[in-house]
Design an enzyme around this catalytic site. Structure first.
Site, PDB file in Angstrom:
ATOM      1  N   GLU A 140       0.740  -1.187  -0.025  1.00 30.15           N
ATOM      2  CA  GLU A 140      -0.027  -0.083   0.003  1.00 30.15           C
ATOM      3  C   GLU A 140       0.672   1.097  -0.090  1.00 30.15           C
ATOM      4  OE1 GLU A 140      -2.795  -0.289   3.164  1.00 30.15           O
ATOM      5  OE2 GLU A 140      -3.875  -1.807   2.260  1.00 30.15           O
ATOM      6  N   ASN A 171       2.550  -5.139  -3.181  1.00 28.96           N
ATOM      7  CA  ASN A 171       0.871  -5.510  -2.819  1.00 28.96           C
ATOM      8  C   ASN A 171       0.326  -4.241  -2.685  1.00 28.96           C
ATOM      9  OD1 ASN A 171      -0.903  -7.678  -2.287  1.00 28.96           O
ATOM     10  ND2 ASN A 171      -0.957  -6.839  -0.261  1.00 28.96           N
ATOM     11  N   HIS A 217      -9.938  -6.274  -2.313  1.00 28.21           N
ATOM     12  CA  HIS A 217     -11.045  -6.254  -1.425  1.00 28.21           C
ATOM     13  C   HIS A 217     -12.354  -5.387  -2.324  1.00 28.21           C
ATOM     14  CE1 HIS A 217      -8.878  -7.411   2.161  1.00 28.21           C
ATOM     15  NE2 HIS A 217      -7.896  -6.567   1.733  1.00 28.21           N
ATOM     16  N   GLU A 227      -5.817 -10.868  -1.314  1.00 30.35           N
ATOM     17  CA  GLU A 227      -6.806 -10.400  -0.019  1.00 30.35           C
ATOM     18  C   GLU A 227      -8.170 -10.524  -0.409  1.00 30.35           C
ATOM     19  OE1 GLU A 227      -5.387  -7.031   2.190  1.00 30.35           O
ATOM     20  OE2 GLU A 227      -3.092  -7.553   1.762  1.00 30.35           O
ATOM     21  N   ASP A 269     -12.015 -10.384  -0.940  1.00 26.84           N
ATOM     22  CA  ASP A 269     -13.322 -10.699  -0.326  1.00 26.84           C
ATOM     23  C   ASP A 269     -14.340  -9.828  -1.347  1.00 26.84           C
ATOM     24  OD1 ASP A 269     -12.470  -8.150   0.829  1.00 26.84           O
ATOM     25  OD2 ASP A 269     -12.233  -8.996   2.587  1.00 26.84           O
TER      26      ASP A 269
END
Ligand code: XIL
Length: 358
Positions: A165, A206, A242, A270, A272
């Protein structure tokens, strides 16, 4: 002649079998074996590694959770156990307990471990945020942090999110402590330091938001391509993803396909799919929502499965079930983002994932 003899021997043998069968039939009949059903699991059915972010307390203490982790996934990321605040709580103290538990669990159960994360603007202990020192002292802190951790897990962790990030949504570098103290090329140096400590580890950049649109995504891809052109040891791009069930398929496809165009490995790291992005406190999870979620999971898996095999590092969901998802707590709302429900049962999203790989 020989053939005829063999034939006769076979006839006699078959007859013998038939006789012994009829003798057997006089004995009490034992119940038939249950039909052999093929065990379905994500790790068995998908053509690339499929992982989850795991919570060590749940892994130790919740048997339903541990069962799903053991059965379904072949790649694991620690949700918090390998973050800086946990692993490196004081300058000269490293706390390996939970991470080493995960490593041992992975060894016993034949799981891959992906390391998350070495350099991030969050999970910073106060000894780092309060650290006083000149540029050389900061560089030493940075290098020692990375290399102590990577060395500890050398040969046990196959890959690392080296930097997490580092970009803002407008495509500029996030004004993190690392940027302030180390300057913009800290990202490249983080990869070099990690590579020195474990030359076999696969090193990832990432981040989230590749699916939002071109601004942030292009900045990230340009940075990664620049690292490649300078022979900085970067092996892959992590797309956190996400996301939400209303995200357009086209945006998701652009995120995956532009990352693949770099030629690097791509990890959906990650995943979802939020079902309550508007924070409705009274929302319920209907069959219709469950089906829409399944379709979105299917689309992501299908798109990912179409990039070159050698670039498919895998897909990891962030957490295991709706019961342990970080989303409800982090956003203070009901939500159901994962392929397992609150009771660790498979949701329609589970079948969506399998269908995506057909
Ligand atoms: C989250 C964890 O799931 C939470 O429990 C924690 O409080 C904050 O971090 N991007 C990342 C992950 O890279 O490390 C974050 O994990 C979720 C967003």
């Amino acid at each position: 002649m020989k053939k005829l003899q063999t034939f006769l021997v076979l006839i006699l043998f078959a007859g013998g079998l038939a006789c012994s069968k009829s003798k057997n039939e006089e004995k009490p009949v034992s119940p038939p074996d249950p039909p052999v059903t093929e065990e379905v699991s994500l790790q068995k059915k998908l053509p690339f590694p499929f992982g989850a972010a795991v919570n060590i307390n749940l892994l130790k203490n919740n048997s339903a959770y541990r069962e799903v982790v053991t059965t379904e996934f072949n790649s694991l990321t620690a949700e918090t156990a390998m973050k800086t605040a946990t692993l490196h709580p004081q300058q000269n103290t490293f706390n390996w307990t939970d991470a080493d538990y995960l490593i041992e669990f992975a060894r016993q159960n034949n799981k891959r471990i992906h390391g998350h994360t070495l350099i991030w603007h969050q999970s910073l202990p106060s000894w780092i945020t309060n650290f006083q020192g000149d540029a050389a002292a900061w560089e030493d802190l940075f290098k020692t942090h990375i290399q102590t951790i990577v060395s500890h897990f050398k040969g046990k962790v196959v890959s690392w999110d080296v930097v997490n990030e580092a970009f803002d949504d407008d495509g500029t570098l996030r004004n993190s402590l690392w940027l302030q103290k180390l300057g913009p090329d800290y990202i490249a140096r983080a990869f070099q330091y990690a590579h020195e400590a474990d030359p076999d580890a696969l090193l990832f950049y990432n981040d989230y938001g590749h699916e939002y649109g071109p601004t942030k995504r292009t900045a990230i891809l340009n940075m990664v391509n620049d690292l490649k052109s300078r022979s900085i040891p970067v092996n892959g791009i992590g797309l956190q993803m996400h996301t939400r069930y209303t995200m357009a398929d086209n945006n998701l496809a652009n995120a995956i396909n532009t990352a693949a165009q770099t030629g690097l490995k791509v990890h959906i790291s990650e995943l979802d799919i939020a079902m309550n992005p508007d924070n409705n406190q009274n929302l319920t999870f209907t069959a219709s929502l469950a089906d829409q979620q399944a379709q979105k999971y299917k689309f992501i898996v299908k798109t990912y499965n179409a990039i070159p095999k050698s670039q498919q590092f895998g897909i990891t969901t962030w957490n295991v079930s709706d019961a342990d998802s970080w989303i409800p707590g982090n956003y203070n709302r009901p939500d159901w983002p994962l392929p397992f429900d609150n009771a660790y049962k498979k949701k329609p999203a589970y079948q969506g994932i399998l269908d995506g790989a057909k």
